[in-house]
Design a protein around this motif. Sequence first.
Motif, PDB file in Angstrom:
ATOM      1  N   PHE A  36      52.480  51.873  39.266  1.00  0.00           N
ATOM      2  CA  PHE A  36      51.828  52.503  38.118  1.00  0.00           C
ATOM      3  C   PHE A  36      52.543  52.158  36.814  1.00  0.00           C
ATOM      4  O   PHE A  36      51.918  52.161  35.744  1.00  0.00           O
ATOM      5  CB  PHE A  36      51.789  54.018  38.298  1.00  0.00           C
ATOM      6  CG  PHE A  36      50.724  54.492  39.256  1.00  0.00           C
ATOM      7  CD1 PHE A  36      49.783  53.608  39.752  1.00  0.00           C
ATOM      8  CD2 PHE A  36      50.659  55.820  39.654  1.00  0.00           C
ATOM      9  CE1 PHE A  36      48.795  54.029  40.632  1.00  0.00           C
ATOM     10  CE2 PHE A  36      49.684  56.251  40.527  1.00  0.00           C
ATOM     11  CZ  PHE A  36      48.748  55.360  41.021  1.00  0.00           C
ATOM     12  N   LEU A  37      53.835  51.894  36.897  1.00  0.00           N
ATOM     13  CA  LEU A  37      54.571  51.505  35.696  1.00  0.00           C
ATOM     14  C   LEU A  37      54.167  50.117  35.206  1.00  0.00           C
ATOM     15  O   LEU A  37      54.458  49.759  34.065  1.00  0.00           O
ATOM     16  CB  LEU A  37      56.078  51.541  35.971  1.00  0.00           C
ATOM     17  CG  LEU A  37      56.667  52.910  36.313  1.00  0.00           C
ATOM     18  CD1 LEU A  37      58.160  52.790  36.611  1.00  0.00           C
ATOM     19  CD2 LEU A  37      56.428  53.905  35.192  1.00  0.00           C
ATOM     20  N   MET A  38      53.493  49.334  36.080  1.00  0.00           N
ATOM     21  CA  MET A  38      53.050  47.995  35.687  1.00  0.00           C
ATOM     22  C   MET A  38      51.680  48.017  35.031  1.00  0.00           C
ATOM     23  O   MET A  38      51.208  46.970  34.572  1.00  0.00           O
ATOM     24  CB  MET A  38      53.004  47.081  36.919  1.00  0.00           C
ATOM     25  CG  MET A  38      54.330  46.892  37.627  1.00  0.00           C
ATOM     26  SD  MET A  38      54.239  45.631  38.925  1.00  0.00           S
ATOM     27  CE  MET A  38      52.945  46.315  39.971  1.00  0.00           C
ATOM     28  N   LEU A  39      51.028  49.173  34.993  1.00  0.00           N
ATOM     29  CA  LEU A  39      49.683  49.243  34.437  1.00  0.00           C
ATOM     30  C   LEU A  39      49.700  48.800  32.978  1.00  0.00           C
ATOM     31  O   LEU A  39      50.494  49.287  32.175  1.00  0.00           O
ATOM     32  CB  LEU A  39      49.138  50.666  34.558  1.00  0.00           C
ATOM     33  CG  LEU A  39      48.996  51.222  35.987  1.00  0.00           C
ATOM     34  CD1 LEU A  39      48.462  52.644  35.953  1.00  0.00           C
ATOM     35  CD2 LEU A  39      48.092  50.340  36.832  1.00  0.00           C
ATOM     36  N   ASP A  40      48.790  47.888  32.653  1.00  0.00           N
ATOM     37  CA  ASP A  40      48.793  47.333  31.303  1.00  0.00           C
ATOM     38  C   ASP A  40      47.389  47.239  30.721  1.00  0.00           C
ATOM     39  O   ASP A  40      47.195  47.470  29.531  1.00  0.00           O
ATOM     40  CB  ASP A  40      49.460  45.952  31.319  1.00  0.00           C
ATOM     41  CG  ASP A  40      49.669  45.399  29.923  1.00  0.00           C
ATOM     42  OD1 ASP A  40      49.882  46.210  29.005  1.00  0.00           O
ATOM     43  OD2 ASP A  40      49.588  44.178  29.742  1.00  0.00           O
ATOM     44  N   THR A  41      46.403  46.902  31.539  1.00  0.00           N
ATOM     45  CA  THR A  41      45.052  46.707  31.047  1.00  0.00           C
ATOM     46  C   THR A  41      44.151  47.862  31.486  1.00  0.00           C
ATOM     47  O   THR A  41      44.495  48.647  32.375  1.00  0.00           O
ATOM     48  CB  THR A  41      44.476  45.387  31.579  1.00  0.00           C
ATOM     49  OG1 THR A  41      44.425  45.441  33.019  1.00  0.00           O
ATOM     50  CG2 THR A  41      45.351  44.220  31.154  1.00  0.00           C
ATOM     51  N   PHE A  42      42.979  47.927  30.867  1.00  0.00           N
ATOM     52  CA  PHE A  42      42.031  48.992  31.188  1.00  0.00           C
ATOM     53  C   PHE A  42      41.556  48.884  32.634  1.00  0.00           C
ATOM     54  O   PHE A  42      41.410  49.899  33.327  1.00  0.00           O
ATOM     55  CB  PHE A  42      40.840  48.912  30.232  1.00  0.00           C
ATOM     56  CG  PHE A  42      39.760  49.922  30.530  1.00  0.00           C
ATOM     57  CD1 PHE A  42      39.924  51.259  30.187  1.00  0.00           C
ATOM     58  CD2 PHE A  42      38.582  49.537  31.158  1.00  0.00           C
ATOM     59  CE1 PHE A  42      38.939  52.186  30.473  1.00  0.00           C
ATOM     60  CE2 PHE A  42      37.595  50.452  31.442  1.00  0.00           C
ATOM     61  CZ  PHE A  42      37.768  51.789  31.094  1.00  0.00           C
ATOM     62  N   VAL A  43      41.349  47.664  33.104  1.00  0.00           N
ATOM     63  CA  VAL A  43      40.885  47.472  34.482  1.00  0.00           C
ATOM     64  C   VAL A  43      41.929  47.974  35.472  1.00  0.00           C
ATOM     65  O   VAL A  43      41.594  48.628  36.476  1.00  0.00           O
ATOM     66  CB  VAL A  43      40.569  45.984  34.740  1.00  0.00           C
ATOM     67  CG1 VAL A  43      40.198  45.763  36.204  1.00  0.00           C
ATOM     68  CG2 VAL A  43      39.433  45.522  33.833  1.00  0.00           C
ATOM     69  N   SER A  44      43.210  47.708  35.201  1.00  0.00           N
ATOM     70  CA  SER A  44      44.266  48.159  36.106  1.00  0.00           C
ATOM     71  C   SER A  44      44.345  49.682  36.147  1.00  0.00           C
ATOM     72  O   SER A  44      44.567  50.273  37.207  1.00  0.00           O
ATOM     73  CB  SER A  44      45.611  47.571  35.682  1.00  0.00           C
ATOM     74  OG  SER A  44      45.979  47.999  34.387  1.00  0.00           O
ATOM     75  N   TYR A  45      44.143  50.325  34.992  1.00  0.00           N
ATOM     76  CA  TYR A  45      44.147  51.788  34.975  1.00  0.00           C
ATOM     77  C   TYR A  45      42.971  52.345  35.782  1.00  0.00           C
ATOM     78  O   TYR A  45      43.126  53.346  36.503  1.00  0.00           O
ATOM     79  CB  TYR A  45      44.079  52.299  33.534  1.00  0.00           C
ATOM     80  CG  TYR A  45      45.413  52.361  32.837  1.00  0.00           C
ATOM     81  CD1 TYR A  45      46.225  53.482  32.967  1.00  0.00           C
ATOM     82  CD2 TYR A  45      45.861  51.305  32.052  1.00  0.00           C
ATOM     83  CE1 TYR A  45      47.452  53.547  32.321  1.00  0.00           C
ATOM     84  CE2 TYR A  45      47.085  51.363  31.410  1.00  0.00           C
ATOM     85  CZ  TYR A  45      47.874  52.483  31.543  1.00  0.00           C
ATOM     86  OH  TYR A  45      49.091  52.534  30.907  1.00  0.00           O
ATOM     87  N   VAL A  46      41.823  51.724  35.658  1.00  0.00           N
ATOM     88  CA  VAL A  46      40.646  52.186  36.407  1.00  0.00           C
ATOM     89  C   VAL A  46      40.866  52.014  37.909  1.00  0.00           C
ATOM     90  O   VAL A  46      40.550  52.903  38.709  1.00  0.00           O
ATOM     91  CB  VAL A  46      39.387  51.430  35.944  1.00  0.00           C
ATOM     92  CG1 VAL A  46      38.198  51.754  36.850  1.00  0.00           C
ATOM     93  CG2 VAL A  46      39.056  51.773  34.498  1.00  0.00           C
ATOM     94  N   VAL A  47      41.412  50.868  38.302  1.00  0.00           N
ATOM     95  CA  VAL A  47      41.679  50.614  39.725  1.00  0.00           C
ATOM     96  C   VAL A  47      42.679  51.632  40.269  1.00  0.00           C
ATOM     97  O   VAL A  47      42.489  52.187  41.363  1.00  0.00           O
ATOM     98  CB  VAL A  47      42.198  49.177  39.923  1.00  0.00           C
ATOM     99  CG1 VAL A  47      42.656  48.969  41.364  1.00  0.00           C
ATOM    100  CG2 VAL A  47      41.116  48.168  39.573  1.00  0.00           C
ATOM    101  N   ALA A  48      43.742  51.900  39.522  1.00  0.00           N
ATOM    102  CA  ALA A  48      44.738  52.880  39.954  1.00  0.00           C
ATOM    103  C   ALA A  48      44.130  54.276  40.049  1.00  0.00           C
ATOM    104  O   ALA A  48      44.433  55.037  40.978  1.00  0.00           O
ATOM    105  CB  ALA A  48      45.919  52.884  38.988  1.00  0.00           C
ATOM    106  N   THR A  49      43.249  54.615  39.112  1.00  0.00           N
ATOM    107  CA  THR A  49      42.601  55.928  39.136  1.00  0.00           C
ATOM    108  C   THR A  49      41.679  56.064  40.343  1.00  0.00           C
ATOM    109  O   THR A  49      41.659  57.117  41.004  1.00  0.00           O
ATOM    110  CB  THR A  49      41.805  56.149  37.843  1.00  0.00           C
ATOM    111  OG1 THR A  49      42.683  56.012  36.713  1.00  0.00           O
ATOM    112  CG2 THR A  49      41.173  57.529  37.823  1.00  0.00           C
TER     113      THR A  49
END
Length: 267
Positions: A36-49
């Motif tokens: 989660f600390l590597m999250l950088d883009t909007f797509v990565s945040y959506v995937v993590a969510t």
Amino acid sequence: MSNTLLMGQYWETHSIFHRLDPRTKLVSMIIIMLSFLMLDTFVSYVVATLFLAGIMWLSKIPLQVFWRGMKPVLFILMFTFLYNALSTKGNIIWSWSVIEVTDEGLLKGLRFVWRIVLIILLASILTLTTKPLTLTHGLEKLLAPLSKLNVPVEQFSLMIVIAIRFIPTIMQELDRILLAQKARDYDITTLKLPKRIFAYIPILVPLLLTVIQRAEQLTHAIDARAYGNGKGRTSYKQLTFQRVDYQAGGAVILMTVILLLLKIWGF
């Protein structure tokens, strides 16, 4: 107020996460938090969510529990968002006197708040689906190699779990003090926000004394049961990895790889 906390409480639902080995949950939580600390883009945040939403759904814990647990940290989240929105330089979209709100600040604040919420919910799932004694046993097994270096693994594991378990206990004591004040016709909740914050300061002294008394009682209880330093103690329930543990580990590794690729490719 104690019922609104996520950390330190156990919720029995007989889900797949309740059957996982505590070592699997501990290692998986650490790996996911680092990803989660590597999250950088909007797509990565959506995937993590979406991944975390799937975990919450599989845990079978009602969403109301998570929502009530997030209420105590709403002020911190709001402060974090406003601090980043007002302190980050960039393209100004609104200003008043010396206050400036920028596009970059809003985006940075949103990222920070989003990431904090994900980490809080992930950590809460660990405590909601794992009993304190089981968590202690799993932590001892994970840290067992350090015992060869004379590290007090048993004491450290017990200390960590007791600290987590004491969080709802402290809130229960705070509720008791507030009810005692309300019985004396002094209700802090009716005060305005600035006065309410300063009204909590005198409560810290009796709350601290009560927590110290609870800690002393717990110390005497541990000594009365001849726990000692815990070194060499055995456990009735032996931890064993099952097929579901390997499946959960594989899912965590796959998710970590996906987030890492999203960061590398910049999606």
